[in-house]
Design a protein around this motif. Structure first.
Motif, mmCIF file in Angstrom:
data_model
loop_
_atom_site.group_PDB
_atom_site.id
_atom_site.type_symbol
_atom_site.label_atom_id
_atom_site.label_comp_id
_atom_site.label_asym_id
_atom_site.label_seq_id
_atom_site.Cartn_x
_atom_site.Cartn_y
_atom_site.Cartn_z
ATOM 1 N N ASP A 1 0.838 -1.203 0.000
ATOM 2 C CA ASP A 1 0.000 0.000 0.000
ATOM 3 C C ASP A 1 0.869 1.247 0.000
ATOM 4 O OD1 ASP A 1 -2.280 -1.538 0.072
ATOM 5 O OD2 ASP A 1 -2.522 -1.395 2.245
ATOM 6 N N HIS A 2 0.717 2.064 -1.037
ATOM 7 C CA HIS A 2 1.420 3.336 -1.144
ATOM 8 C C HIS A 2 0.388 4.435 -0.897
ATOM 9 C CE1 HIS A 2 4.106 0.602 -3.259
ATOM 10 N NE2 HIS A 2 5.069 1.472 -3.000
ATOM 11 N N LYS A 3 0.516 5.106 0.244
ATOM 12 C CA LYS A 3 -0.485 6.089 0.669
ATOM 13 C C LYS A 3 0.066 7.499 0.535
ATOM 14 C CE LYS A 3 -1.815 6.412 5.105
ATOM 15 N NZ LYS A 3 -2.599 6.212 6.338
ATOM 16 N N GLU B 1 -1.168 11.371 1.627
ATOM 17 C CA GLU B 1 -2.110 12.221 2.355
ATOM 18 C C GLU B 1 -1.738 13.671 2.083
ATOM 19 O OE1 GLU B 1 -2.723 11.056 6.608
ATOM 20 O OE2 GLU B 1 -1.140 9.620 6.096
ATOM 21 N N GLU C 1 -6.808 11.649 0.974
ATOM 22 C CA GLU C 1 -5.921 10.514 1.226
ATOM 23 C C GLU C 1 -6.240 9.449 0.182
ATOM 24 O OE1 GLU C 1 -6.182 7.112 4.561
ATOM 25 O OE2 GLU C 1 -5.813 9.118 5.358
ATOM 26 N N GLU C 2 -5.218 8.957 -0.476
ATOM 27 C CA GLU C 2 -5.412 7.916 -1.482
ATOM 28 C C GLU C 2 -4.377 6.821 -1.285
ATOM 29 O OE1 GLU C 2 -7.886 7.570 -3.501
ATOM 30 O OE2 GLU C 2 -8.795 9.548 -3.296
ATOM 31 N N ILE C 3 -4.795 5.580 -1.507
ATOM 32 C CA ILE C 3 -3.925 4.417 -1.360
ATOM 33 C C ILE C 3 -4.032 3.575 -2.623
ATOM 34 C CG2 ILE C 3 -3.465 2.322 -0.035
ATOM 35 C CD1 ILE C 3 -4.838 3.664 2.363
ATOM 36 N N SER C 4 -2.887 3.152 -3.137
ATOM 37 C CA SER C 4 -2.863 2.227 -4.271
ATOM 38 C C SER C 4 -1.577 1.412 -4.181
ATOM 39 C CB SER C 4 -2.941 2.987 -5.604
ATOM 40 O OG SER C 4 -1.718 3.629 -5.875
ATOM 41 N N SER D 1 -1.127 6.927 -6.689
ATOM 42 C CA SER D 1 -1.718 7.551 -5.500
ATOM 43 C C SER D 1 -1.607 9.072 -5.587
ATOM 44 C CB SER D 1 -1.039 7.054 -4.227
ATOM 45 O OG SER D 1 -1.267 5.685 -4.049
#
Length: 178
Positions: free
Chosen positions: A47-49, A51, A64-67, A73
């Motif tokens: 998980d690469h987050k 914010e 905030e995005e996670i991919s 992201s």
């Protein structure tokens, strides 16, 4: 807009900095020069987050995005913030004239249509408030099966909110009156 980049469990490379400055640089058309954007990058397994927090007078714009890819992201978080700005422009700017210093004249003057998915209150609840401490409020929240609970803090005699955080911990929201 000034961008500050922080990394948790990741080395912030020049390539990542460049991607962030390029993507979030697109948001310059909305914000005044002195506005600061805090970008926190973190990696947890795959998980690469990303914010992004942008404090503006009286509000905080946050996404905030996670991919599985840091660059994806970054792309997603920029799109999320831009959507928020377009969607809530009238609520951010028109209601509070004091917020105008935080945004560019082009953004203030732009005319965005309100979406059909605007905030709509569909139900109102009323309940009796009895004084209790934060720990008792957490127990009540768990008993009700909710993820937040509003209560009158017996220690401060003010209305507070406890909420369930990721990882099974709890948070407490206390009011500050300016």
């Amino acid at each position: 807009m000034k961008i500050k980049i922080f990394g948790k469990n990741i080395e912030v490379t020049e390539g990542i900095k460049s991607a962030i400055n390029e993507k979030l640089g697109k948001l310059d058309k909305y914000f005044a020069e002195e506005i600061r954007a805090d970008v926190t990058l973190s990696v947890n397994r795959n998980d690469h987050k990303v914010e992004v927090t942008i404090p503006v007078k009286g509000n905080i714009i946050r996404a905030e995005e996670i991919s599985e890819d840091m660059y994806a992201s970054i792309d997603m978080v920029e799109e999320t913030i831009e959507r928020q700005l377009v969607k809530y422009k009238n609520k951010l700017i028109d209601k509070k004239k004091s917020y105008r210093d935080n945004f560019t004249a082009d953004y203030i003057d732009a005319d965005y249509e309100d979406d059909d998915d605007a905030v709509k209150i569909v139900r109102t609840k009323s309940f009796g408030v009895k004084p209790m401490d934060a720990e008792e409020a957490c127990v009540q929240m768990e008993l009700l099966g909710h993820n937040f609970f509003v209560f009158l803090n017996a220690d401060t005699d003010e209305v507070n909110v406890v909420y369930k955080r990721k990882g099974g911990t709890y948070g407490l929201i206390e009011p500050i009156f300016d």
